[in-house]
Design an enzyme around this catalytic site. Sequence first.
Site, PDB file in Angstrom:
ATOM      1  CD  GLU A   1      -0.391  -6.157   5.209  1.00  0.00           C
ATOM      2  OE1 GLU A   1       0.243  -7.132   5.690  1.00  0.00           O
ATOM      3  OE2 GLU A   1      -0.572  -6.015   3.993  1.00  0.00           O
TER       4      GLU A   1
ATOM      5  CB  ALA B   1      -0.884   0.000   1.239  1.00  0.00           C
TER       6      ALA B   1
ATOM      7  CD  GLU C   1      -3.635  -8.177   1.407  1.00  0.00           C
ATOM      8  OE1 GLU C   1      -3.306  -6.978   1.326  1.00  0.00           O
ATOM      9  OE2 GLU C   1      -4.568  -8.585   2.121  1.00  0.00           O
TER      10      GLU C   1
ATOM     11  N   GLY D   1       0.144  -5.563   0.524  1.00  0.00           N
ATOM     12  CA  GLY D   1      -0.800  -5.541  -0.587  1.00  0.00           C
ATOM     13  C   GLY D   1      -0.197  -6.115  -1.866  1.00  0.00           C
TER      14      GLY D   1
END
Length: 698
Positions: free
Chosen positions: A125, A63, A105, A102
């Site tokens: 995270e 992110a 992910e 992310g």
Amino acid sequence: MERKVVTRHDGRILVIELANPPVNALAHEVRDAVLAALQAAQADAGTDAVVITGAGKLFCGGAEIKEFGQTPRAPHLAEIVNAIEESAKPVIAALNGSALGGGFEIALGCHVRLAVPGANVVLPEVKLGLLPGAGGTQRVPRLIGLRKALPFIVNGEAMSAAQALTLGLLDGVEDGDIVGHAIKRARHMVESNAPIRRTGRLRDALEASRRDAAAFEDDAAALLKKARSLEAPAACITALRNTLTLTLEEGLAAERALFVKLRDGGQSKALRHLFFAERAAQKVAGVPADTKPRSVGRVAILGAGTMGGGIAMAFASAGFPVSVIDPDTAALKRGFQTIENNYRASEKRGGMSAGAVAAALNRLTPSQSINDVASADLVIEAVYENMDLKKRIFADFDRLTTPGTVLATNTSSLDIDEIAAATSRPQDVVGMHFFSPANVMKLLEIVRGKATAPEVLVTAMNIGKRIGKVPVTVGVCYGFVGNRMLHARGSEVERLLLEGASPRDIDAAATRFGFAMGPCAVGDLAGLDVGWRIRKERGITSPVADAICEMGRFGQKTSRGYFIYEPGSRLPVPDPEVDALTAKLASDMGMARRSIAIEEIQERLLYPLINEGARILEEGIAERASDIDLIWINGYGFPLWRGGPLFYADTVGLGVIAERLDHYASLSGDKRLKPAKLLRSLAIAGKGFGDIAAAAKG
Ligand code: NAD
């Protein structure tokens, strides 16, 4: 404007390359472009399959953390991962480098994951007080089962490509042109009409986890115990557990809700503050950004005592050859024995392999001759805290080492400038203030003398990071930053004891706030005689602490201090003798005693410390408020999730703190308790310490 996502075709395979330097962060534009490319590929008759990769060294750093404070803008990452997973055409992740958060992910949404051997995968995270919010908690267990997903997600530690392959997080690790390999794989899938394996729809691993649910709960309970007051690990566990009872869609929605709650909560804000604080601390005023560190191969440490031994371990474990020099035969032998015992203990605990322990021990060379500093690039002095001794030693360093050797002292209180003046090259002299136990504690105060060269500072900072520390540059004053603030708290502990609080009350207030230990138990652990000796040398008194030491109660080492310790136990047991002592001292001093509420104790343990931090900032001894937070988090057990004393102060409000300090100053008559100028002026302006940093950045 430069495009942050680059697409190209290799025949009928579309390659989507994340190209947002430096780490291909998933900023809004990137998310938008990936989704658009993916949607176009679905409709495009000339595209059979998609490969997603990254430009540069990383696949994707995750992110865009700068967007956290802003209103989230669609498309959210979770939508993109869903779109990838639901693609009718095969999508292959080609991890050209590491995939973080992310970024990983995205890879989890892909139907096949290939990586180069040097790539790491990680969902970090939790370290920012969050959970993977784009399906990580739902897809990882579907891929590898709940028990294996648990430590991966809750610890947030990186895993090598090889480990990830073994675990089942990757489908292949390939040397060389990873995009080429992915294209080949995509073609093969298309030609063979292979079924698409969508992570979110896998069932086998979850079915197996259902049968093993009790073991998952045991593991989760053990992790939660370690996590203490942190909210994110518990949220991760809840999200993981949901996979057993909820559908993918429901699980994703629940994950999102948990994510938003964490993101908007105080803990994640504090942890994100610390993340930025660590980055900011690497920049030091007056040091040009292109200053190169000197190369450091060999290290010599003078003194094989408590600190010398710990420092030697920190270097040896990080791969440096180290000479440990102590002229005292018995001290040298004892020092090496302690080092070996510590290594063996960490081997026993599973912290280090037998091979790593043997290698570290091999890097350590004992010596009784100061002449052995000659071959070192960095020399660290850790002898007794005595100015004359240190000056003599630095004069020897000057004579024995070649120019350019970095000469560091681990002094906890002495004036670095005076030590540097004993050499002909004060520019090479710097403080490297480690904290006990030095092989464990992360904090490293880099003390900048008047003459310290920028290159020397950068070398010390760089070395600090290489041995796994959090280096923070500070200026010269008594106690530097951390201990100076600690003394401010210490005076208040004394006063609280005299006014009627017991050591147990004080420590309970501190641990209730989130400190791992209270100040009295910490004193007992460190040894009360250390401070006592320093006070005597400086002609300072602390009535309670002095009286306790005069009774021969030095803390754990004598089984008695503020508390009593049963043989072999580190559990502090309250001692009526200490309460009687404080009562007598108070009565001798004509002080009235009362019972003190925990809230008051907490304020008095924290606000004077914050006030001293403000003075330190005012004087420029610390460059930024966030540096002070890093120091207290990494060296003094300040609760991580409160973000450090000055970040915490802002959450309370400086107006409140100034008012309480005024109150306590007038009760005690102690002028030091009056709000520092900086604190007062920020309070009047309705600002916080965080606003100074923002102003400086702007
Ligand atoms: P220590 O008493 O455990 O060890 C000092 C060692 O220095 C002894 O082994 C002694 O033999 C050796 N020594 C004395 N003269 C020497 C010489 N001329 N050459 C080489 N070695 C010599 O002390 P310590 O607690 O390790 O403290 C060392 C330094 O670190 C002090 O300056 C202290 O203020 C600082 N410090 C201590 C702590 C702590 O918590 N103990 C924390 C940070 C900094």
